[in-house]
Design a protein around this motif. Structure first.
Motif, short mmCIF file in Angstrom:
data_model
loop_
_atom_site.label_atom_id
_atom_site.label_comp_id
_atom_site.label_asym_id
_atom_site.label_seq_id
_atom_site.Cartn_x
_atom_site.Cartn_y
_atom_site.Cartn_z
N GLU A 102 13.79 1.95 14.29
CA GLU A 102 14.37 1.32 13.11
C GLU A 102 13.30 1.25 12.03
OE1 GLU A 102 15.91 -2.45 14.33
OE2 GLU A 102 17.64 -1.58 15.39
N GLY A 103 13.39 2.14 11.04
CA GLY A 103 12.35 2.20 10.02
C GLY A 103 11.05 2.64 10.65
N GLY A 104 10.06 1.75 10.63
CA GLY A 104 8.78 2.04 11.26
C GLY A 104 8.55 1.24 12.51
N LEU A 105 9.64 0.76 13.14
CA LEU A 105 9.53 -0.07 14.34
C LEU A 105 10.26 0.55 15.52
CD1 LEU A 105 10.15 -3.72 13.02
CD2 LEU A 105 7.99 -2.79 13.88
N LEU A 106 9.61 0.58 16.68
CA LEU A 106 10.27 0.94 17.93
C LEU A 106 10.88 -0.31 18.52
CD1 LEU A 106 7.63 3.36 19.50
CD2 LEU A 106 9.96 3.96 18.76
N VAL A 107 12.14 -0.22 18.93
CA VAL A 107 12.86 -1.37 19.46
C VAL A 107 13.42 -1.02 20.83
CG1 VAL A 107 14.79 -2.96 19.10
CG2 VAL A 107 13.47 -2.12 17.14
N TYR A 158 0.79 1.20 16.63
CA TYR A 158 0.85 1.34 18.09
C TYR A 158 -0.44 1.93 18.63
CZ TYR A 158 5.78 0.40 17.36
OH TYR A 158 6.96 -0.19 16.98
N ARG A 159 -0.88 1.38 19.74
CA ARG A 159 -2.00 1.95 20.48
C ARG A 159 -1.41 2.76 21.63
NH1 ARG A 159 -6.68 0.38 18.53
NH2 ARG A 159 -6.78 -1.52 17.27
N ILE A 160 -1.70 4.03 21.62
CA ILE A 160 -1.06 4.94 22.58
C ILE A 160 -2.09 5.70 23.40
CG2 ILE A 160 0.99 5.21 21.13
CD1 ILE A 160 -0.13 7.97 20.29
N PRO A 183 -8.55 4.88 16.54
CA PRO A 183 -7.33 5.01 15.73
C PRO A 183 -6.05 4.63 16.46
CG PRO A 183 -8.13 7.17 16.39
CD PRO A 183 -9.18 6.18 16.79
N ARG A 184 -5.15 4.03 15.70
CA ARG A 184 -3.82 3.68 16.17
C ARG A 184 -2.83 4.71 15.64
NH1 ARG A 184 -3.98 -1.93 13.17
NH2 ARG A 184 -4.68 -0.42 11.62
N ALA A 185 -1.54 4.47 15.84
CA ALA A 185 -0.52 5.42 15.38
C ALA A 185 0.68 4.68 14.83
CB ALA A 185 -0.09 6.33 16.53
N LEU A 186 1.40 5.33 13.93
CA LEU A 186 2.68 4.84 13.42
C LEU A 186 3.81 5.66 14.03
CD1 LEU A 186 1.94 4.40 9.59
CD2 LEU A 186 1.99 2.62 11.35
N ALA A 187 4.95 5.05 14.22
CA ALA A 187 6.14 5.76 14.70
C ALA A 187 6.95 6.18 13.48
CB ALA A 187 6.97 4.86 15.61
N VAL A 188 7.09 7.49 13.29
CA VAL A 188 7.76 8.04 12.11
C VAL A 188 8.88 8.96 12.56
CG1 VAL A 188 7.43 9.22 9.90
CG2 VAL A 188 5.50 8.00 10.97
N THR A 206 7.68 11.03 15.64
CA THR A 206 6.28 11.43 15.66
C THR A 206 5.39 10.21 15.76
OG1 THR A 206 6.71 13.39 14.31
CG2 THR A 206 4.45 12.59 14.34
N PHE A 207 4.44 10.23 16.69
CA PHE A 207 3.37 9.24 16.69
C PHE A 207 2.28 9.80 15.78
CE2 PHE A 207 4.51 6.89 20.77
CZ PHE A 207 4.66 5.66 20.12
N ALA A 208 2.27 9.35 14.53
CA ALA A 208 1.32 9.84 13.53
C ALA A 208 0.06 8.99 13.57
CB ALA A 208 1.97 9.77 12.14
N CYS A 209 -1.06 9.60 13.88
CA CYS A 209 -2.30 8.87 14.07
C CYS A 209 -2.93 8.45 12.74
CB CYS A 209 -3.29 9.72 14.87
SG CYS A 209 -2.72 10.10 16.54
#
Length: 366
Positions: A102-107, A158-160, A183-188, A206-209
């Motif tokens: 949802e947007g930039g959040l994993l639910v 997110y730390r992946i 580095p962390r990552a964003l969910a896009v 995409t997990f964008a670092c």
């Protein structure tokens, strides 16, 4: 055997035992023994690989490692992790039945409340999802932490960790740099292919670092799931990823260096042209570089890394044409422009410092 000989033999064996204990096992050192699934999942998020040596070149798209083999020279358009599927869940909490973005959040959602999701993002951390590398091979991805963004409640960092099948251990697939060593990552939403083109693929993200262009452009204000002045920012974000990497031809190849200073501005007003000097930017030193669309530059005045414009014309023949310079106003002047698109169709423009005379572009691999 005399008592003296037995004494010498015993002493020799005692000297050999420590050496045997530290001897290398037979077989190639680069291939690790397979790990059972239960043990593999038990190892996730334990930070076993904190001391990797990474030497990134150029500006990255995903911000991920190119290959698990550190000795291999890999193309800049390859990655150990290009996309992740929302299903199937390889491993999850018992009450978690599915995952959605949802947007930039994993639910995480449960069977009893698939529409609402679990409260406060519960059930996301610890989940293992099925990802994919640029060569199509599957790679498991564990979510080890979720940090809500203090600037945007609709986004989380997110730390992946991804399963390195070569070393048989979990590793952060994101490339570490001096300014961002962990580095962390964003969910896009969607997938970027090797040419740098975005595809809104249902069920994949995409997990964008943190050190990649996808995340940089989000941090600069171009959130692809958001809008500004009534217009979606998705196309502006895509144009930004081309601009950040100086991907003039729209083929996924960058023509820049890490930490290059840029001034970015767009026709929506998300970012405006910088006119005042600061510690990080000197407008008097900068000049117009290029205007950008979703598939690369619409026109160029010069290159960012100092290579000749003729090299760009050779890299993507028939894409640009030369001729009389085109004045865009406000000091912006195009030397070459697209054959199939007007420079006026550009979404973003940028200024940069001209490279020193005699600067040699970095080699970014084959």
């Amino acid at each position: 055997m005399t008592a003296m000989m037995r004494k010498y033999l015993l002493a020799w064996m005692c000297l050999q035992l420590p050496m045997l204990a530290h001897a290398e096992p037979p077989g190639p050192a680069s291939v690790a023994a397979p790990v059972a699934e239960a043990e593999r999942y038990a190892r996730r998020c334990q930070s076993q690989s904190l001391h990797r040596t990474v030497k990134p070149q150029g500006t990255m798209l995903w911000g991920t490692r190119r290959d698990w083999d550190t000795e291999k020279v890999a193309d800049e358009r390859s990655s150990v992790l290009v996309s992740v599927g929302l299903e199937p869940l390889r491993l999850a909490d018992a009450q978690v039945k599915a995952m959605k973005l949802e947007g930039g959040l994993l639910v995480a959602t449960s069977a009893t409340s698939p529409a609402r999701g679990l409260p406060a993002g519960r059930g996301v951390v610890g989940t293992v999802l099925q990802g994919r590398a640029s060569d199509g091979k599957p790679v498991e991805v564990a979510i080890c932490g979720a940090e809500p963004s203090p600037e945007d409640p609709g986004m989380a960092w997110y730390r992946i960790e991804a399963w390195n099948a070569v070393a048989q251990e979990w590793e952060n697939p994101c490339v570490a740099l001096a300014r961002v060593p962990d580095p962390r990552a964003l969910a896009v939403g969607g997938v970027w292919d090797e040419s740098g083109a975005h595809h809104p693929t249902p069920g994949r993200f995409t997990f964008a670092c943190e050190n990649g262009a996808i995340t940089k452009c989000i941090s600069w204000g171009y959130k692809p799931w958001a809008s500004h002045a009534g217009q979606s920012l998705a196309h502006f974000h895509q144009a930004c990823t081309r601009m950040a990497r100086a991907d003039y031809c729209g083929n996924g190849r960058s023509h820049t260096h890490e930490d290059t200073a840029l001034d970015i501005y767009d026709r929506l007003g998300v970012l405006a042209r910088t006119t005042e000097a600061s510690a990080g930017w000197e407008p008097a030193r900068a000049s117009f570089e290029a205007a950008w669309a979703t598939d690369g530059a619409t026109c160029l005045a010069r290159t960012r890394d100092g290579r000749a414009l003729s090299a760009i014309l050779q890299e993507c023949p028939n894409r640009f044409r030369t001729g009389a310079a085109l004045e865009l106003g406000k000091g912006e002047r195009c030397t070459v422009r697209r054959t199939d698109m007007s420079p006026a169709a550009a979404l973003l423009s940028n200024q940069s410092y001209e490279p020193p005379k005699g600067a040699v572009p970095q080699d970014k691999g084959p």
